[in-house]
Structure formats: structure tokens, C-alpha cells
Design a protein around this motif. Structure first.
Motif, PDB file in Angstrom:
ATOM      1  N   GLN A   1       3.797  10.137  -9.369  1.00  0.00           N
ATOM      2  CA  GLN A   1       3.058  10.349 -10.731  1.00  0.00           C
ATOM      3  C   GLN A   1       2.229  11.280 -10.767  1.00  0.00           C
ATOM      4  O   GLN A   1       1.588  11.755 -12.164  1.00  0.00           O
ATOM      5  N   GLY A   2       1.825  12.038  -9.667  1.00  0.00           N
ATOM      6  CA  GLY A   2       0.936  13.127  -9.755  1.00  0.00           C
ATOM      7  C   GLY A   2      -0.475  12.424  -9.639  1.00  0.00           C
ATOM      8  O   GLY A   2      -1.602  13.288  -9.900  1.00  0.00           O
ATOM      9  N   LEU A   3      -0.554  11.123  -9.506  1.00  0.00           N
ATOM     10  CA  LEU A   3      -2.088  10.682  -9.601  1.00  0.00           C
ATOM     11  C   LEU A   3      -2.740  10.927  -8.098  1.00  0.00           C
ATOM     12  O   LEU A   3      -4.030  10.582  -8.363  1.00  0.00           O
ATOM     13  N   ILE A   4      -1.975  10.996  -7.078  1.00  0.00           N
ATOM     14  CA  ILE A   4      -2.589  11.210  -5.563  1.00  0.00           C
ATOM     15  C   ILE A   4      -1.921  12.543  -5.224  1.00  0.00           C
ATOM     16  O   ILE A   4      -0.782  12.621  -5.318  1.00  0.00           O
ATOM     17  N   LYS A   5      -2.832  13.183  -4.488  1.00  0.00           N
ATOM     18  CA  LYS A   5      -2.278  14.395  -4.037  1.00  0.00           C
ATOM     19  C   LYS A   5      -2.070  14.154  -2.604  1.00  0.00           C
ATOM     20  O   LYS A   5      -2.813  13.237  -1.849  1.00  0.00           O
ATOM     21  N   PRO A   6      -1.181  14.877  -1.680  1.00  0.00           N
ATOM     22  CA  PRO A   6      -0.898  14.527  -0.505  1.00  0.00           C
ATOM     23  C   PRO A   6      -1.748  15.047   0.493  1.00  0.00           C
ATOM     24  O   PRO A   6      -1.751  15.945   1.402  1.00  0.00           O
ATOM     25  N   LYS A   7      -3.062  14.826   0.438  1.00  0.00           N
ATOM     26  CA  LYS A   7      -3.999  15.332   1.178  1.00  0.00           C
ATOM     27  C   LYS A   7      -5.185  14.061   1.343  1.00  0.00           C
ATOM     28  O   LYS A   7      -5.118  13.053   0.765  1.00  0.00           O
ATOM     29  N   LEU A   8      -5.763  14.065   2.314  1.00  0.00           N
ATOM     30  CA  LEU A   8      -6.904  13.125   2.954  1.00  0.00           C
ATOM     31  C   LEU A   8      -8.193  13.586   2.311  1.00  0.00           C
ATOM     32  O   LEU A   8      -9.076  14.179   2.862  1.00  0.00           O
TER      33      LEU A   8
ATOM     34  N   TRP B   1     -11.046  12.367  -1.260  1.00  0.00           N
ATOM     35  CA  TRP B   1     -11.427  10.996  -2.102  1.00  0.00           C
ATOM     36  C   TRP B   1     -10.641  10.907  -3.431  1.00  0.00           C
ATOM     37  O   TRP B   1     -10.582  11.819  -3.938  1.00  0.00           O
ATOM     38  N   ASN B   2     -10.138   9.997  -3.533  1.00  0.00           N
ATOM     39  CA  ASN B   2      -9.410   9.695  -4.667  1.00  0.00           C
ATOM     40  C   ASN B   2      -9.380   8.167  -5.038  1.00  0.00           C
ATOM     41  O   ASN B   2      -8.979   7.371  -4.089  1.00  0.00           O
ATOM     42  N   ASP B   3     -10.056   7.808  -6.354  1.00  0.00           N
ATOM     43  CA  ASP B   3     -10.615   6.579  -6.625  1.00  0.00           C
ATOM     44  C   ASP B   3      -9.395   5.618  -6.423  1.00  0.00           C
ATOM     45  O   ASP B   3      -9.389   4.555  -5.991  1.00  0.00           O
ATOM     46  N   ARG B   4      -8.172   5.975  -6.792  1.00  0.00           N
ATOM     47  CA  ARG B   4      -7.204   5.145  -6.708  1.00  0.00           C
ATOM     48  C   ARG B   4      -6.713   4.780  -5.579  1.00  0.00           C
ATOM     49  O   ARG B   4      -6.166   3.609  -5.006  1.00  0.00           O
TER      50      ARG B   4
ATOM     51  N   LEU C   1       0.925  -1.237   0.010  1.00  0.00           N
ATOM     52  CA  LEU C   1      -0.006  -0.095   0.092  1.00  0.00           C
ATOM     53  C   LEU C   1       0.873   1.258  -0.107  1.00  0.00           C
ATOM     54  O   LEU C   1       0.597   2.208  -0.742  1.00  0.00           O
ATOM     55  N   GLY C   2       1.949   1.288   0.926  1.00  0.00           N
ATOM     56  CA  GLY C   2       2.718   2.487   0.892  1.00  0.00           C
ATOM     57  C   GLY C   2       3.438   2.728  -0.396  1.00  0.00           C
ATOM     58  O   GLY C   2       3.742   3.661  -0.731  1.00  0.00           O
ATOM     59  N   GLY C   3       4.032   1.386  -1.093  1.00  0.00           N
ATOM     60  CA  GLY C   3       4.502   1.598  -2.400  1.00  0.00           C
ATOM     61  C   GLY C   3       3.453   2.508  -3.580  1.00  0.00           C
ATOM     62  O   GLY C   3       4.039   3.260  -4.292  1.00  0.00           O
ATOM     63  N   ARG C   4       2.067   1.926  -3.232  1.00  0.00           N
ATOM     64  CA  ARG C   4       1.146   2.551  -4.430  1.00  0.00           C
ATOM     65  C   ARG C   4       1.046   4.085  -3.834  1.00  0.00           C
ATOM     66  O   ARG C   4       0.804   4.807  -4.893  1.00  0.00           O
TER      67      ARG C   4
END
Length: 189
Positions: free
Chosen positions: A73-80, A82-85, A63-66
């Protein structure tokens, strides 16, 4: 950045978290010392400890690697938020963490039976692993998200944080919740 500067950057980022991990490992050892008193009540209990801790690292390291890859890659923002990924990765890890905990209880009991060793009842092993698995899953997921996102926002490479965070959280909370699960099953049974 030249390779030497890169090496020192990784070292500077990793050293503080590794020192914290060392303290966490020592604390987990102290909790294990407390768990030894329960071995007489639940024979075979110690067989599950290394497997339980190792699977925390495997499931939540993935999970940490993902999360780390998604941040790079900019697919996840460093915020809590909602992000489907991120949500899919968290749900999959939660299910894997709990599922493998149950499997640990069943396989440990079965191995002890096959080897003719004394073992607590199957439902006791599964109950202990289920309680510890659910609790550690919640803490590992929340801890990973908060610490990796905070580190990333502070300029740390999440790849340097994932391993020590997973190891430390897994050892500390894995042992604490294993002890709590043992106490809970003792009260229930």
C-alpha cells in the motif's frame, strides 16, 4: 500478467526460500534431539515445544502480513527507519510474543498437573518460556524486517516470503533459544 505466468512467478519466488526452510526445519529437529536430554530434568518440557513453535508462527506471521500489506500500500518503505505503523506493529508483536510465552508455561504446567502427569516446577516452565520468548521475539522481528525489506527491494512479493521466513526463523531460533533457556534455568536453579 496472465494467471499461468503469475503462478510460475510465485513458484520461482517461493521455491528457494522453501528449500532453505526445509534445511531450517531439519536443523531444528537436530536441536530438538539435544533438548531430549533435558526432559528428565524438566518433566513435561516437550508439551510446550509444539505450542511455543506454533505461537511464533501466529504472532510473527501476523507481523509479516502487516509489513507486507504496508509495503504493497506504500504505507511502509522498505527501510529500517521510524514509521509509526511499523513501530506500533513491532511493539504489539513483541508484547504478544512474550506474553503468550508466559501463558504457555503456565497453561502447560496446569494441564500436566490436572492430568496427574509429572511436571517441572511452575517457575521453571515460566522461566524457560520467558527466556526463549524474549530471545525469539528479538530475532523474529529483526529477521522479518531485514529479510522482507531486502526481498522487496530485490523485486520479490513479500506475501511469498512471509510464511517461509516466519516458519524457518521460528523453528531454528525457537528451538535454539528453547535449548539455551533450558541450560540457563538448569544453571540458575
Amino acid at each position: 500478467m496472465d494467471p499461468r505466468q503469475e503462478m510460475w512467478r510465485i513458484y520461482r519466488e517461493s521455491l528457494p526460500i522453501l528449500i532453505i526452510a526445509l534445511g531450517g526445519g531439519l536443523f531444528a529437529g537436530l536441536v530438538l534431539e539435544e533438548l531430549l536430554d533435558s526432559v528428565a530434568r524438566f518433566p513435561g518440557l516437550l508439551v510446550m515445544v509444539p505450542v511455543f513453535l506454533a505461537t511464533r508462527g501466529n504472532v510473527y506471521g501476523a507481523l509479516g502480513g502487516r509489513i507486507s500489506s504496508g509495503l504493497h500500500q506504500g504505507l511502509i518503505k522498505p527501510k529500517l527507519e521510524w514509521n509509526d505503523r511499523l513501530v506500533n506493529a513491532v511493539i504489539a508483536s513483541f508484547i504478544n510474543g512474550i506474553g503468550i510465552s508466559i501463558v504457555i508455561g503456565v497453561i502447560s504446567w496446569g494441564a500436566l498437573e490436572i492430568l496427574g502427569r509429572e511436571a517441572a516446577a511452575l517457575y521453571e516452565f515460566v522461566g524457560i518460556m520467558l527466556i526463549a520468548g524474549v530471545l525469539t521475539s528479538v530475532v523474529m522481528i529483526i529477521g522479518l524486517l531485514v529479510l522482507i525489506f531486502a526481498g522487496y527491494r530485490l523485486g520479490y512479493d513479500p506475501d511469498n516470503l512471509v510464511g517461509p521466513i516466519v516458519t524457518t526463523l521460528g523453528d531454528i531460533f525457537g528451538m535454539l533459544f528453547l535449548l539455551l533457556a533450558v541450560f540457563t534455568i538448569e544453571v540458575i536453579v
